[in-house]
Motif scaffolding. Structure first.
Motif, PDB file in Angstrom:
ATOM      1  N   GLY A 251       3.277 -73.721 -42.947  1.00  0.00           N
ATOM      2  CA  GLY A 251       2.147 -74.373 -42.280  1.00  0.00           C
ATOM      3  C   GLY A 251       2.144 -74.097 -40.785  1.00  0.00           C
ATOM      4  O   GLY A 251       1.090 -73.839 -40.192  1.00  0.00           O
ATOM      5  N   ALA A 252       3.344 -74.127 -40.165  1.00  0.00           N
ATOM      6  CA  ALA A 252       3.440 -73.834 -38.735  1.00  0.00           C
ATOM      7  C   ALA A 252       3.058 -72.384 -38.457  1.00  0.00           C
ATOM      8  O   ALA A 252       2.380 -72.093 -37.456  1.00  0.00           O
ATOM      9  CB  ALA A 252       4.863 -74.112 -38.243  1.00  0.00           C
ATOM     10  N   ALA A 253       3.481 -71.465 -39.327  1.00  0.00           N
ATOM     11  CA  ALA A 253       3.142 -70.049 -39.148  1.00  0.00           C
ATOM     12  C   ALA A 253       1.633 -69.837 -39.228  1.00  0.00           C
ATOM     13  O   ALA A 253       1.047 -69.071 -38.444  1.00  0.00           O
ATOM     14  CB  ALA A 253       3.851 -69.210 -40.206  1.00  0.00           C
ATOM     15  N   ILE A 254       0.986 -70.527 -40.170  1.00  0.00           N
ATOM     16  CA  ILE A 254      -0.470 -70.411 -40.306  1.00  0.00           C
ATOM     17  C   ILE A 254      -1.176 -71.014 -39.093  1.00  0.00           C
ATOM     18  O   ILE A 254      -2.192 -70.499 -38.618  1.00  0.00           O
ATOM     19  CB  ILE A 254      -0.925 -71.085 -41.619  1.00  0.00           C
ATOM     20  CG1 ILE A 254      -0.408 -70.270 -42.817  1.00  0.00           C
ATOM     21  CG2 ILE A 254      -2.441 -71.209 -41.680  1.00  0.00           C
ATOM     22  CD1 ILE A 254      -0.562 -70.959 -44.140  1.00  0.00           C
ATOM     23  N   SER A 255      -0.614 -72.104 -38.543  1.00  0.00           N
ATOM     24  CA  SER A 255      -1.193 -72.706 -37.335  1.00  0.00           C
ATOM     25  C   SER A 255      -1.136 -71.730 -36.170  1.00  0.00           C
ATOM     26  O   SER A 255      -2.065 -71.645 -35.363  1.00  0.00           O
ATOM     27  CB  SER A 255      -0.434 -73.989 -36.978  1.00  0.00           C
ATOM     28  OG  SER A 255      -0.645 -74.993 -37.939  1.00  0.00           O
ATOM     29  N   GLY A 260      -3.725 -70.294 -32.813  1.00  0.00           N
ATOM     30  CA  GLY A 260      -3.149 -69.743 -31.589  1.00  0.00           C
ATOM     31  C   GLY A 260      -2.137 -70.655 -30.940  1.00  0.00           C
ATOM     32  O   GLY A 260      -1.954 -70.609 -29.710  1.00  0.00           O
ATOM     33  N   GLU A 261      -1.471 -71.509 -31.725  1.00  0.00           N
ATOM     34  CA  GLU A 261      -0.481 -72.408 -31.151  1.00  0.00           C
ATOM     35  C   GLU A 261       0.720 -71.619 -30.637  1.00  0.00           C
ATOM     36  O   GLU A 261       1.054 -70.544 -31.137  1.00  0.00           O
ATOM     37  CB  GLU A 261      -0.042 -73.440 -32.200  1.00  0.00           C
ATOM     38  CG  GLU A 261      -1.165 -74.379 -32.602  1.00  0.00           C
ATOM     39  CD  GLU A 261      -0.693 -75.494 -33.525  1.00  0.00           C
ATOM     40  OE1 GLU A 261       0.509 -75.518 -33.850  1.00  0.00           O
ATOM     41  OE2 GLU A 261      -1.523 -76.334 -33.912  1.00  0.00           O
ATOM     42  N   ALA A 262       1.400 -72.170 -29.644  1.00  0.00           N
ATOM     43  CA  ALA A 262       2.520 -71.476 -29.010  1.00  0.00           C
ATOM     44  C   ALA A 262       3.694 -71.330 -29.970  1.00  0.00           C
ATOM     45  O   ALA A 262       3.961 -72.219 -30.785  1.00  0.00           O
ATOM     46  CB  ALA A 262       2.952 -72.234 -27.762  1.00  0.00           C
ATOM     47  N   VAL A 263       4.383 -70.197 -29.851  1.00  0.00           N
ATOM     48  CA  VAL A 263       5.587 -69.955 -30.657  1.00  0.00           C
ATOM     49  C   VAL A 263       6.795 -70.357 -29.827  1.00  0.00           C
ATOM     50  O   VAL A 263       7.023 -69.797 -28.752  1.00  0.00           O
ATOM     51  CB  VAL A 263       5.691 -68.475 -31.066  1.00  0.00           C
ATOM     52  CG1 VAL A 263       6.919 -68.262 -31.948  1.00  0.00           C
ATOM     53  CG2 VAL A 263       4.435 -68.025 -31.790  1.00  0.00           C
ATOM     54  N   TRP A 265      11.122 -71.446 -29.502  1.00  0.00           N
ATOM     55  CA  TRP A 265      12.419 -71.041 -30.056  1.00  0.00           C
ATOM     56  C   TRP A 265      12.760 -71.865 -31.289  1.00  0.00           C
ATOM     57  O   TRP A 265      13.449 -71.390 -32.193  1.00  0.00           O
ATOM     58  CB  TRP A 265      13.506 -71.178 -28.998  1.00  0.00           C
ATOM     59  CG  TRP A 265      13.784 -72.601 -28.576  1.00  0.00           C
ATOM     60  CD1 TRP A 265      13.217 -73.277 -27.546  1.00  0.00           C
ATOM     61  CD2 TRP A 265      14.697 -73.513 -29.206  1.00  0.00           C
ATOM     62  NE1 TRP A 265      13.685 -74.563 -27.477  1.00  0.00           N
ATOM     63  CE2 TRP A 265      14.616 -74.736 -28.481  1.00  0.00           C
ATOM     64  CE3 TRP A 265      15.558 -73.428 -30.280  1.00  0.00           C
ATOM     65  CZ2 TRP A 265      15.367 -75.846 -28.812  1.00  0.00           C
ATOM     66  CZ3 TRP A 265      16.322 -74.547 -30.624  1.00  0.00           C
ATOM     67  CH2 TRP A 265      16.225 -75.738 -29.897  1.00  0.00           C
ATOM     68  N   VAL A 266      12.264 -73.105 -31.334  1.00  0.00           N
ATOM     69  CA  VAL A 266      12.522 -73.966 -32.493  1.00  0.00           C
ATOM     70  C   VAL A 266      11.953 -73.327 -33.758  1.00  0.00           C
ATOM     71  O   VAL A 266      12.588 -73.338 -34.824  1.00  0.00           O
ATOM     72  CB  VAL A 266      11.919 -75.372 -32.272  1.00  0.00           C
ATOM     73  CG1 VAL A 266      12.026 -76.212 -33.541  1.00  0.00           C
ATOM     74  CG2 VAL A 266      12.610 -76.066 -31.116  1.00  0.00           C
ATOM     75  N   PHE A 267      10.760 -72.758 -33.636  1.00  0.00           N
ATOM     76  CA  PHE A 267      10.118 -72.118 -34.781  1.00  0.00           C
ATOM     77  C   PHE A 267      10.984 -70.990 -35.322  1.00  0.00           C
ATOM     78  O   PHE A 267      11.193 -70.867 -36.531  1.00  0.00           O
ATOM     79  CB  PHE A 267       8.749 -71.581 -34.358  1.00  0.00           C
ATOM     80  CG  PHE A 267       8.047 -70.768 -35.420  1.00  0.00           C
ATOM     81  CD1 PHE A 267       7.306 -71.394 -36.410  1.00  0.00           C
ATOM     82  CD2 PHE A 267       8.138 -69.384 -35.432  1.00  0.00           C
ATOM     83  CE1 PHE A 267       6.659 -70.653 -37.392  1.00  0.00           C
ATOM     84  CE2 PHE A 267       7.504 -68.633 -36.401  1.00  0.00           C
ATOM     85  CZ  PHE A 267       6.760 -69.266 -37.389  1.00  0.00           C
ATOM     86  N   TRP A 268      11.519 -70.149 -34.423  1.00  0.00           N
ATOM     87  CA  TRP A 268      12.295 -68.988 -34.873  1.00  0.00           C
ATOM     88  C   TRP A 268      13.642 -69.400 -35.458  1.00  0.00           C
ATOM     89  O   TRP A 268      14.104 -68.809 -36.442  1.00  0.00           O
ATOM     90  CB  TRP A 268      12.493 -68.011 -33.715  1.00  0.00           C
ATOM     91  CG  TRP A 268      11.211 -67.356 -33.301  1.00  0.00           C
ATOM     92  CD1 TRP A 268      10.565 -67.487 -32.112  1.00  0.00           C
ATOM     93  CD2 TRP A 268      10.396 -66.487 -34.102  1.00  0.00           C
ATOM     94  NE1 TRP A 268       9.399 -66.757 -32.108  1.00  0.00           N
ATOM     95  CE2 TRP A 268       9.273 -66.131 -33.310  1.00  0.00           C
ATOM     96  CE3 TRP A 268      10.507 -65.981 -35.388  1.00  0.00           C
ATOM     97  CZ2 TRP A 268       8.271 -65.285 -33.779  1.00  0.00           C
ATOM     98  CZ3 TRP A 268       9.499 -65.140 -35.859  1.00  0.00           C
ATOM     99  CH2 TRP A 268       8.404 -64.802 -35.060  1.00  0.00           C
ATOM    100  N   VAL A 269      14.282 -70.423 -34.880  1.00  0.00           N
ATOM    101  CA  VAL A 269      15.549 -70.897 -35.448  1.00  0.00           C
ATOM    102  C   VAL A 269      15.316 -71.505 -36.831  1.00  0.00           C
ATOM    103  O   VAL A 269      16.067 -71.258 -37.781  1.00  0.00           O
ATOM    104  CB  VAL A 269      16.222 -71.921 -34.510  1.00  0.00           C
ATOM    105  CG1 VAL A 269      17.463 -72.516 -35.168  1.00  0.00           C
ATOM    106  CG2 VAL A 269      16.596 -71.273 -33.186  1.00  0.00           C
ATOM    107  N   ALA A 270      14.232 -72.310 -36.956  1.00  0.00           N
ATOM    108  CA  ALA A 270      13.891 -72.894 -38.260  1.00  0.00           C
ATOM    109  C   ALA A 270      13.579 -71.801 -39.268  1.00  0.00           C
ATOM    110  O   ALA A 270      13.999 -71.871 -40.432  1.00  0.00           O
ATOM    111  CB  ALA A 270      12.702 -73.842 -38.120  1.00  0.00           C
TER     112      ALA A 270
END
Length: 346
Positions: A251-255, A260-263, A265-270
């Motif tokens: 869901g976060a990736a689709i957002s 255009g939500e900001a990427v 470091w939390v996203f990449w670690v998760a």
């Protein structure tokens, strides 16, 4: 890759997409009513799909012994779970609730392993831990907001426990018609949540948004749940729950892609943690000599080692095909998952 794994990941992707898609629609309704409309879209869409597929209403094919499992799944997953969550959300911050919702996968697996005696080895446990850790990190609050009181969080945990029971009970009927199972659960959950929302004085969105909202529910909750049931059929409860736990990441990736939500470091670690967990599960190999007890059921199948039976009707050789069939006792050894034919003790 096992097709049941694709079903589970597809279910997670569709469910994860429902939140950003709801944002795209610009819906300005409460979480209670939004959940009700999404569930309702699921139930209505799947019911219509089933009527078109079967050219009218056809018997569902559930045996007498399977109905209690389905009724229990609907009660816990379609009534008690949503009611508990909606009550909890009124007393809990959204960030706290999103963290606590990760408990559903853990409780689902624990019930599957401890109560329903589904097989789990150290690889599956390790993969589950990595996937859930990724979900917790993704939902971790980025501010110093604190939990106010304990009643709300406890209600969210109770909702997770209800859905864990629902997942395990649904596994008991996963060989049956996935469209019917998912459709009836969506209708009940939709009616319950919409009734709660309207009783609390909430208003339906305008007609121009109502149709798209129901469509998002059909895809994100309905088709997703059908795929989830199909995954249960082939993987068992704990493994399906683990794969489905990737929904927050998807869901976060689709957002990120749509909004255009900001990427961060939390996203990449998760993403890394969840990727490791999925890889651990994909590389699992479980094999030993096991005994198949006699059973009779109805589901789509091919004539493999588990389906060596005669037909009481003229068969044109098409596979897979579906009909009520008997399984004779058999003992053999081969790699397998805890699917509908391998729910044996170890």
């Amino acid at each position: 890759m096992n097709k049941s794994v694709l079903y589970a990941l597809g279910a997670a992707a569709l469910f994860g997409a429902s939140t950003p898609l709801a944002k795209v629609l610009g819906l300005n309704v409460s979480p209670v009513l939004l959940a009700g409309l999404l569930y309702l879209g699921s139930g209505l869409g799947l019911t219509v799909t089933r009527l078109i597929r079967d050219r009218g209403w056809q018997p569902v094919g559930l045996t007498l012994s399977e109905w209690p499992w389905l009724i229990g799944a609907i009660a816990f997953g379609g009534v008690l779970g949503p009611v508990s969550l909606m009550f909890g959300l009124t007393l809990t911050s959204a960030t706290t609730a999103s963290l606590l919702l990760n408990l559903e996968a853990v409780l689902t697996a624990l019930l599957a392993w401890m109560v329903f005696k589904e097989n789990a080895d150290r690889r599956i446990v390790a993969g589950m831990i990595a996937i859930v850790a990724g979900g917790v990190l993704l939902g971790w609050p980025q501010t110093s907001a604190q939990i106010h009181g304990w009643v709300g969080p406890v209600a969210v945990v109770i909702a997770c426990f209800c859905w864990a029971i629902d997942n395990n009970l649904t596994r008991k009927v996963s060989a049956s018609d996935a469209l019917f199972i998912a459709g009836i659960k969506g209708l009940v959950a939709g009616v319950v949540n919409c009734a709660i929302g309207i009783a609390l004085g909430m208003h339906l969105p305008e007609l121009s948004l109502l149709g798209p909202t129901l469509l998002v529910g059909f895809l994100g909750y309905g088709v997703s749940l059908v795929l989830f049931v199909l995954a249960l059929r082939g993987l068992g409860t704990a493994r399906t729950g683990a794969y489905f736990s990737t929904a927050p990441f998807l869901g976060a990736a689709i957002s990120i892609l749509l909004l255009g939500e900001a990427v961060t470091w939390v996203f990449w670690v998760a993403a890394g943690l969840m990727g490791v967990g999925v890889w651990i599960h994909l590389t699992e190999s479980h094999s030993h000599e096991h005994q198949h007890d006699p059973q009779t059921h109805d589901h789509p199948h091919i004539h493999d080692a588990h389906h060596q039976h005669e037909h009481a009707f003229e068969w044109d050789g098409t596979e897979p095909h579906s009909h009520l069939h008997d399984h004779a006792p058999i003992k053999h050894s081969h790699p397998h998952f805890p699917d509908i034919h391998h729910r044996h003790q170890h």
